[in-house]
Design a protein around this motif. Sequence first.
Motif, PDB file in Angstrom:
ATOM      1  N   THR A 107      -2.268 -11.114 -32.836  1.00 10.53           N
ATOM      2  CA  THR A 107      -0.863 -11.137 -33.243  1.00 10.53           C
ATOM      3  C   THR A 107      -0.098 -12.337 -32.687  1.00 10.53           C
ATOM      4  O   THR A 107       0.844 -12.821 -33.309  1.00 10.53           O
ATOM      5  N   GLU A 108      -0.506 -12.814 -31.508  1.00  9.40           N
ATOM      6  CA  GLU A 108       0.205 -13.931 -30.896  1.00  9.40           C
ATOM      7  C   GLU A 108      -0.079 -15.251 -31.589  1.00  9.40           C
ATOM      8  O   GLU A 108       0.778 -16.134 -31.639  1.00  9.40           O
ATOM      9  N   TYR A 109      -1.299 -15.408 -32.110  1.00  7.55           N
ATOM     10  CA  TYR A 109      -1.678 -16.694 -32.669  1.00  7.55           C
ATOM     11  C   TYR A 109      -1.607 -16.707 -34.194  1.00  7.55           C
ATOM     12  O   TYR A 109      -2.477 -17.234 -34.874  1.00  7.55           O
ATOM     13  N   ILE A 110      -0.566 -16.113 -34.736  1.00 11.17           N
ATOM     14  CA  ILE A 110      -0.220 -16.251 -36.143  1.00 11.17           C
ATOM     15  C   ILE A 110       1.297 -16.334 -36.211  1.00 11.17           C
ATOM     16  O   ILE A 110       2.006 -15.570 -35.536  1.00 11.17           O
ATOM     17  N   ASN A 111       1.798 -17.290 -36.949  1.00  9.55           N
ATOM     18  CA  ASN A 111       3.236 -17.479 -37.046  1.00  9.55           C
ATOM     19  C   ASN A 111       3.856 -16.483 -38.002  1.00  9.55           C
ATOM     20  O   ASN A 111       3.235 -16.073 -38.997  1.00  9.55           O
ATOM     21  N   ARG A 112       5.073 -16.071 -37.686  1.00 10.37           N
ATOM     22  CA  ARG A 112       5.785 -15.128 -38.549  1.00 10.37           C
ATOM     23  C   ARG A 112       5.933 -15.715 -39.951  1.00 10.37           C
ATOM     24  O   ARG A 112       6.311 -16.859 -40.126  1.00 10.37           O
ATOM     25  N   GLY A 113       5.604 -14.903 -40.943  1.00 10.86           N
ATOM     26  CA  GLY A 113       5.718 -15.342 -42.323  1.00 10.86           C
ATOM     27  C   GLY A 113       4.434 -15.917 -42.892  1.00 10.86           C
ATOM     28  O   GLY A 113       4.336 -16.123 -44.112  1.00 10.86           O
ATOM     29  N   GLU A 114       3.441 -16.193 -42.030  1.00 14.27           N
ATOM     30  CA  GLU A 114       2.164 -16.706 -42.538  1.00 14.27           C
ATOM     31  C   GLU A 114       1.359 -15.582 -43.177  1.00 14.27           C
ATOM     32  O   GLU A 114       1.446 -14.418 -42.779  1.00 14.27           O
ATOM     33  N   GLY A 115       0.537 -15.934 -44.139  1.00 10.81           N
ATOM     34  CA  GLY A 115      -0.310 -14.949 -44.799  1.00 10.81           C
ATOM     35  C   GLY A 115      -1.404 -14.437 -43.877  1.00 10.81           C
ATOM     36  O   GLY A 115      -1.771 -15.100 -42.894  1.00 10.81           O
ATOM     37  N   TYR A 116      -1.942 -13.276 -44.193  1.00 10.77           N
ATOM     38  CA  TYR A 116      -2.964 -12.678 -43.332  1.00 10.77           C
ATOM     39  C   TYR A 116      -4.245 -13.508 -43.293  1.00 10.77           C
ATOM     40  O   TYR A 116      -5.056 -13.361 -42.372  1.00 10.77           O
ATOM     41  N   TYR A 117      -4.420 -14.377 -44.274  1.00 13.00           N
ATOM     42  CA  TYR A 117      -5.611 -15.221 -44.258  1.00 13.00           C
ATOM     43  C   TYR A 117      -5.582 -16.194 -43.078  1.00 13.00           C
ATOM     44  O   TYR A 117      -6.595 -16.826 -42.740  1.00 13.00           O
TER      45      TYR A 117
END
Length: 315
Positions: A107-117
């Motif tokens: 969860t920490e290493y994905i930016n808000r609004g980015e797709g799950y891919y």
Amino acid sequence: MKQDNKKGDELMPSNYIRFDWAMKRLLRNKANFAVLEGLLTTLLNEKIVIQKLLESESNQEDEFDKYNRVDMLAENSKGELILIEVQNNNEYAYFQRILFGTSKLVTEYINRGEGYYKVRKVYSVNIVYFSLGSGKDTVYHGKTEFRGIHQGDMLELTPFQKQTFKVDTVSQLYPEYYILKVNDFNQVAKSPLEEWIYYLNTGDIPDSATAPGLTEARERLKLDKMTKAELDAYYRHLDNIVILKDNIFTERAEGRAEGHAEGRVEGHAEGRVEGINEGRLEEKREAASNMKTLNIPLDVISQVTGLSIEEIKAL
């Protein structure tokens, strides 16, 4: 160094620095990445190149941080995250903590609004110096698979998903877990992975060892390359580990013995439980007293033993 689980045994110094200490002080240097890359290449069975180290939450520099985890977070050349953790202290909920750590990274290493891919692949490598769970092996691998409850078939990716995500199986999209129970290794090393486990267990690297990374470890993790101040801190670290292991052993042995004795006298289960609890409390007090003599901060002692600071001050 030689390790044994029996009470009173000492960690005998070898020519090489113990791995958990090296992780805190030496392996974070880019010049020494080859040592860690060798371990990961051997374990994951693919060439691993560390691109950079990322911030992890428990990289303390205090010699008493052995009571907490010692970890390192790396990013490999494919953008995957690898969390390497060394744990000296017994923790009954360690399985859950492994899950929490990997979930937090996802969860920490994905930016808000980015797709799950954009979710990053995470490897969790756990080197534990205590008896975790019940099993006969020294290395365990966990991954996520989906199997049909009626047909028993494996849920697979579509050709489009394989091409898009550049993986072959669903499990490759999910975190993978490795647990190395190094204290349980008591045989001659016959494979590169066993050579690494032997080093993790004993601190020694036999001349015959050829596993990736161990050649670099021979060159860069020698005790004679440390300054006197570094050696003093390192030996305090070894002494503290001995105390920790001794307290764990004593707590278990005396707690069981007193619990059984009390249970036999009273003939009730309550007596056994009371005896075990009393034995554990007494060992916690003894452990706290030992740590006070080493000038370990009271809040650290409280965290390790579960005793309040007031109780510790009164010892």
